[in-house]
Design a protein around this motif. Structure first.
Motif, PDB file in Angstrom:
ATOM      1  N   GLN A 161       1.000  -1.340  -0.135  1.00 39.77           N
ATOM      2  CA  GLN A 161      -0.016   0.223   0.114  1.00 39.77           C
ATOM      3  C   GLN A 161       0.889   1.244  -0.020  1.00 39.77           C
ATOM      4  O   GLN A 161       0.594   2.273  -0.523  1.00 39.77           O
ATOM      5  CB  GLN A 161      -0.966   0.118   1.194  1.00 39.77           C
ATOM      6  N   ILE A 162       1.712   1.290   0.655  1.00 43.31           N
ATOM      7  CA  ILE A 162       2.792   2.539   0.879  1.00 43.31           C
ATOM      8  C   ILE A 162       3.610   2.671  -0.455  1.00 43.31           C
ATOM      9  O   ILE A 162       3.586   3.866  -0.843  1.00 43.31           O
ATOM     10  CB  ILE A 162       3.783   2.273   2.068  1.00 43.31           C
ATOM     11  N   ASN A 163       4.176   1.526  -0.974  1.00 34.57           N
ATOM     12  CA  ASN A 163       4.651   1.717  -2.223  1.00 34.57           C
ATOM     13  C   ASN A 163       3.822   2.208  -3.342  1.00 34.57           C
ATOM     14  O   ASN A 163       4.122   3.017  -4.367  1.00 34.57           O
ATOM     15  CB  ASN A 163       5.200   0.331  -2.653  1.00 34.57           C
ATOM     16  N   GLU A 164       2.764   1.594  -3.444  1.00 32.92           N
ATOM     17  CA  GLU A 164       1.676   2.238  -4.571  1.00 32.92           C
ATOM     18  C   GLU A 164       1.331   3.682  -4.267  1.00 32.92           C
ATOM     19  O   GLU A 164       1.413   4.285  -5.472  1.00 32.92           O
ATOM     20  CB  GLU A 164       0.502   1.285  -4.570  1.00 32.92           C
ATOM     21  N   LEU A 165       1.154   3.883  -3.246  1.00 28.80           N
ATOM     22  CA  LEU A 165       0.630   5.429  -3.121  1.00 28.80           C
ATOM     23  C   LEU A 165       1.913   6.412  -3.321  1.00 28.80           C
ATOM     24  O   LEU A 165       1.781   7.376  -3.764  1.00 28.80           O
ATOM     25  CB  LEU A 165       0.252   5.638  -1.451  1.00 28.80           C
ATOM     26  N   LEU A 166       3.027   5.888  -2.808  1.00 20.56           N
ATOM     27  CA  LEU A 166       4.152   6.536  -3.104  1.00 20.56           C
ATOM     28  C   LEU A 166       4.675   6.745  -4.554  1.00 20.56           C
ATOM     29  O   LEU A 166       5.042   7.800  -5.202  1.00 20.56           O
ATOM     30  CB  LEU A 166       5.534   6.089  -2.529  1.00 20.56           C
ATOM     31  N   SER A 167       4.423   5.793  -5.371  1.00 17.92           N
ATOM     32  CA  SER A 167       4.688   5.945  -6.778  1.00 17.92           C
ATOM     33  C   SER A 167       3.654   6.902  -7.409  1.00 17.92           C
ATOM     34  O   SER A 167       4.003   7.560  -8.336  1.00 17.92           O
ATOM     35  CB  SER A 167       4.490   4.504  -7.255  1.00 17.92           C
ATOM     36  N   GLU A 168       2.406   6.791  -6.895  1.00 19.07           N
ATOM     37  CA  GLU A 168       1.507   7.678  -7.457  1.00 19.07           C
ATOM     38  C   GLU A 168       1.544   9.040  -6.962  1.00 19.07           C
ATOM     39  O   GLU A 168       1.700  10.040  -8.098  1.00 19.07           O
ATOM     40  CB  GLU A 168       0.105   7.194  -6.722  1.00 19.07           C
ATOM     41  N   VAL A 169       2.387   9.265  -5.974  1.00 16.82           N
ATOM     42  CA  VAL A 169       2.402  10.612  -5.507  1.00 16.82           C
ATOM     43  C   VAL A 169       3.818  11.318  -6.360  1.00 16.82           C
ATOM     44  O   VAL A 169       3.546  12.299  -6.684  1.00 16.82           O
ATOM     45  CB  VAL A 169       2.677  10.909  -3.898  1.00 16.82           C
TER      46      VAL A 169
END
Length: 345
Positions: free
Chosen positions: A249-257
């Motif tokens: 979840q953290i990696n996906e949100l970080l990639s999006e940001v």
């Protein structure tokens, strides 16, 4: 300037101890305005200590200048926490807890009750973690009742009854204000309700209460992202990733940001004026017109796409003079022909 262009000798720097003594003398005489002037002078010195700011905040509180109290206390909290020289003041044993107590009083006087409660809760957390509370922990925390409220909130949350879940979680916090899990659940519910500013306070409280719990950072990053505070969100999420590198979840949100940050930065770069080197005519050495390449207006008609381009023509001063001379010569020629025709007639 003195004689012969020499500058006057500079006055020696003020002695902080002497200024502090004068401020304390003013306080003994209950001259708050005089004390404030001395504290202003003391805070203007390059002294790396929170104590002058804290003393000035105390003086400002007496003078009912509450906005300045909050401002000074906020600055105090940026320093590392330390003991109040081994003594206790208003139930506070550290610089941070006393600053938070002053801040809570100022917010209360301004009618900002939510901010006052938050500051007071943070003060209690500081003292509670140090084991220095004067109040019995059983009076501060009712863990069993807090857990009951949390379970009720969880049941409503699963049914997507966000408002009811929020009420239950807040009831739980009234029983145990130090419960990071309750703050986390409250934060997630507020996120569902899109109440970002309130949710952010609970996310930050999670980080204060349990700095090693990655969910606090994840929730804060999610909130900042939804508020379009992308660089702040990226920094918080990078902190979360450093704690749990494999968290999906953290990696996906970080990639999006990070993708959004890159997109915004690329758009800003494209808006900057571009300076292109202009080709020169090999014979004359004069600059030739160039096409404006700073265009992103791609469009399609009848299945064929093309990019609109603007042609920039550069007219020099020399060109204007040459045209003017040619026009004048033509007019003189016409006048002479007309004159000869009249003579022959």
């Amino acid at each position: 300037m003195g004689l012969f262009g020499k500058s006057e000798p500079k006055a020696p720097p003020a002695d902080p101890a002497y200024i502090l003594a004068e401020a304390q003398e003013c306080l003994k005489e209950k001259d708050m305005e005089g004390a404030l002037a001395k504290f202003d002078e003391l805070c203007a010195l390059p002294v790396q200590s929170p104590l002058p700011l804290l003393s000035r905040a105390t003086c400002l509180l007496q003078l009912q200048k509450y906005e300045r109290v909050i401002e000074d206390c906020t600055k105090v909290l940026k320093f590392l926490n330390s003991d109040l020289n081994g003594h206790e003041e208003e139930g506070c044993t550290t610089v941070h807890s006393l600053a938070l107590m002053r801040m809570a009083k100022a917010h209360k006087e301004l009618g900002q009750m939510d901010e006052a409660k938050s500051a007071l809760m943070r003060r209690n957390v500081v003292e509670h973690k140090l084991g220095r509370d004067n109040v019995d922990s059983e009076d501060l925390v009712d863990e069993n009742m807090a857990d009951e409220w949390k379970e009720k909130g969880n049941a409503e949350y699963k049914q997507e009854n966000w408002t009811q879940a929020l009420d239950y979680y807040r009831s739980g916090l009234s029983c145990d204000m130090y419960n990071a899990k309750l703050h986390g659940n409250t934060c997630m519910t507020l996120i569902k309700l899109r109440k970002w500013s309130q949710a952010l306070k609970h996310a930050e409280q999670c980080i204060v209460l349990e700095p090693e719990w990655v969910k606090g950072y994840y929730m804060k990053g999610m909130i900042l992202s939804n508020e379009s505070k992308l660089e702040q969100a990226r920094d918080v999420l990078r902190k979360a990733k450093s704690m749990e590198p494999q968290n999906t979840q953290i990696n996906e949100l970080l990639s999006e940001v990070e993708a959004r940050v890159d997109y915004v930065e690329s758009r800003l770069r494209r808006r900057k004026p571009q300076t292109a080197e202009k080709p020169k005519d090999e014979d004359s050495g004069t600059e030739q017109p160039v096409e404006d390449v700073d265009s992103d207006e791609d469009y399609c008609e009848d299945g064929s796409c093309r990019t609109s381009k603007t042609i920039k023509l550069k007219v020099t001063r020399k060109d204007v003079v040459n045209v003017a001379v040619d026009v004048c010569a033509a007019m003189v020629g016409v006048a002479l022909v007309w004159w000869f025709v009249r003579q022959d007639a």
